[in-house]
Design an enzyme around this catalytic site. Sequence first.
Site, PDB file in Angstrom:
ATOM      1  N   ASP A  40      25.722 -36.869 -61.398  1.00  0.00           N
ATOM      2  CA  ASP A  40      25.183 -36.399 -62.630  1.00  0.00           C
ATOM      3  C   ASP A  40      23.466 -36.751 -61.668  1.00  0.00           C
ATOM      4  O   ASP A  40      23.464 -37.222 -60.709  1.00  0.00           O
ATOM      5  CB  ASP A  40      24.772 -37.535 -63.776  1.00  0.00           C
ATOM      6  N   LYS A  86      22.307 -24.028 -71.305  1.00  0.00           N
ATOM      7  CA  LYS A  86      22.824 -24.391 -70.056  1.00  0.00           C
ATOM      8  C   LYS A  86      23.298 -23.284 -69.315  1.00  0.00           C
ATOM      9  O   LYS A  86      23.436 -22.153 -69.924  1.00  0.00           O
ATOM     10  CB  LYS A  86      23.926 -25.433 -70.265  1.00  0.00           C
ATOM     11  N   ARG A 144      36.217 -41.047 -71.193  1.00  0.00           N
ATOM     12  CA  ARG A 144      36.409 -40.355 -72.493  1.00  0.00           C
ATOM     13  C   ARG A 144      37.633 -40.333 -72.729  1.00  0.00           C
ATOM     14  O   ARG A 144      38.534 -40.172 -71.981  1.00  0.00           O
ATOM     15  CB  ARG A 144      35.965 -38.933 -72.126  1.00  0.00           C
ATOM     16  N   CYS A 202      23.371 -40.036 -69.514  1.00  0.00           N
ATOM     17  CA  CYS A 202      21.954 -39.747 -69.629  1.00  0.00           C
ATOM     18  C   CYS A 202      21.281 -40.883 -70.352  1.00  0.00           C
ATOM     19  O   CYS A 202      20.118 -41.017 -69.966  1.00  0.00           O
ATOM     20  CB  CYS A 202      21.730 -38.386 -70.317  1.00  0.00           C
ATOM     21  N   GLN A 241      30.987 -38.920 -62.443  1.00  0.00           N
ATOM     22  CA  GLN A 241      30.251 -37.848 -62.553  1.00  0.00           C
ATOM     23  C   GLN A 241      29.105 -37.806 -61.718  1.00  0.00           C
ATOM     24  O   GLN A 241      28.207 -38.668 -61.576  1.00  0.00           O
ATOM     25  CB  GLN A 241      29.682 -37.646 -64.003  1.00  0.00           C
ATOM     26  N   HIS A 278      19.403 -36.353 -63.553  1.00  0.00           N
ATOM     27  CA  HIS A 278      18.410 -36.268 -64.658  1.00  0.00           C
ATOM     28  C   HIS A 278      16.929 -36.064 -64.061  1.00  0.00           C
ATOM     29  O   HIS A 278      16.539 -36.915 -63.441  1.00  0.00           O
ATOM     30  CB  HIS A 278      18.583 -37.503 -65.554  1.00  0.00           C
ATOM     31  N   HIS A 334      19.539 -31.846 -67.296  1.00  0.00           N
ATOM     32  CA  HIS A 334      20.569 -32.720 -67.064  1.00  0.00           C
ATOM     33  C   HIS A 334      21.157 -31.703 -66.057  1.00  0.00           C
ATOM     34  O   HIS A 334      21.413 -30.474 -66.171  1.00  0.00           O
ATOM     35  CB  HIS A 334      21.545 -32.912 -68.087  1.00  0.00           C
TER      36      HIS A 334
END
Length: 630
Positions: free
Chosen positions: A378, A460, A358, A329, A376, A380, A506
């Site tokens: 992702d 979320k 991670r 992000c 990921q 945005h 997100h």
Amino acid sequence: MPVYRKSSGETAEAKAVRVQDVLRLCGEEEGAIAAKVNGIPVDLNAFVPDDAVVEPILASTEEGLDILRHSASHLMAQAIKRLYPGTKLGIGPAVEDGFYYDVDPPQSLTEDDLQKIEEEMGRIVKEALPVERIELPRDEVISIFKEREETYKLELIEEIEDPLISLYRQGEFIDLCRGPHVPNTSYIRYFKLLSLAGAYWRGDERNPMLVRVYGTAFSTAESLRSYLDRLEEAKRRDHRKLGRDLDLFSIQPEGPGFPFFHPKGMTIVNVLLDFWRKEHVKRGYMEVRTPLILEQSLWIRSGHWDHYRENMYFTEIDGRPFAIKPMNCPGSILIYKSQLRSYRDLPLRMAELGTVHRHERSGVLHGLMRVRCFTQDDAHLYVTEDQIKSEILGIMDLMHHIYGDVFGFPYRVELSTRPENAMGELSQWEMAESALKEALDESDTPYKLNPGDGAFYGPKIDFHLEDCIGRSWQCGTIQLDFQMPEKFDVTYVAADGSHRRPVMLHRTVLGSIERFLGILIEHYAGAFPYWLAPVQIRILPVKDDFLSYAREVETALRNWGVRTEVDLREEKLSRKIRDAQLQKVPYMLVVGAKEAEGRKVSVRERTKGDLGEMGLEGLKGLLNQEFNPF
């Protein structure tokens, strides 16, 4: 629904009544292992206060199973201490589908010990020991556990501030616990111990390594048997074993937690990503890519430093501290800020297949399901406040198409609200939670409220898929964020010329690509549908004499876009068919003298067997009937 209300006007004698007596009087005792008194779970032998509403908690319910399993963890701990005197106890909670207890025994435990522990548990069940709750002053509790040399329990007591501490006792066994529990040990009849694992005390690698003993318990023998059958089926579908057998991926000792994708595994990933890109282009997303390593100051500004740095990797470049990104992000925000944005640009949907790292402890790594490096999927979205609901509805439509229409997964939805470590003003959180709830209500999507489980920057919506053997996997998420735009001073020029703050959404659909592949491997047991299979057709020449014709067929199929290979081995046809079946190839084409002469192929399908001879155009028609989301 309440079964009894006790009036404060009753006599003093009537007031001394226990929960189990109330349930018995009302005919609600059968199947109850605990109860709620004014909405609070209590033991069946608890006293009923004035003006109380009493409701039974049945062993067959989710809440009842949690109590049963927590009681089973105490039963197991008692059996371990009987068999291995001197064992020190850690914690023993109920967890999804079972329970565990962390123990520090005076000798090593192996899988062979599980049967002995189970048998001792059975003996304690037959003893029908009463399970009693007692409350004692803090000093007395400390004395009890000092006398028993329960060092881990003493550490836990240090963090309890209450002057009175609750304990549970069954026979010679006593444990620190809030409860509630079953009335006596005979209530725990249907259980099974499953496995052993190492677990650091309180999850800290600097602490001693304890033995975690896992088990499960159910309210009926049938439920237990059904669960154990599912476990056996899960072992058969284990993506780590199938990944090796089908040559899809590996985890090498030189890279623990860092998957290596082999050609066939990479083929599946690429098909998934091609499909992902097609769906996103249709819905107005633009794909971006952000750097793997960014300055540490960026992560401090984003809030990840305060909330996530223990899970991050760091390096230094030109004397300046940098971090390998754990999330995508902040990079997306920098792209947004690279130019002035207008209200006419919004909603702006930026999607990224971003590789993140991670730090996960070695003890929790698990094939593709828990890794240290993953991609990921992702996105945005930067939106105005009046666009929030419509964009959430658009994301939910994409989720439904991919989960339901394409993969056929049933799924359930959870709305997670403000956590304790939340950033930002309460009014912003209330607005964000309200927007998510309105979108869910408008779409008629059933959902469960999950209080306090939101991200630190916003509430979320989480999507939990259910695979073919009933296991749940959390994959997709929609997170509404007022905080990041504030922290990074993200703005757009409104219609009146003023600078306003966009809201950031997100969103992931597949989640981790690696984990989603692991889920698919287990869901399909490696037998991928035709459109996703790494090898869609394997051509099986009967003899080397027919290799030339087999190569002609291979060329034709590849020109159609079919992923094809030829079995070149000097093996019997029966062995080639068997091996293709074991590799779970959707179609096999046998070519011999008759097929080569007639310019045909003999077609075998993975589950239907022999489909007979056909020409290549007939084969093309057959393949065109296969489901293809492209």
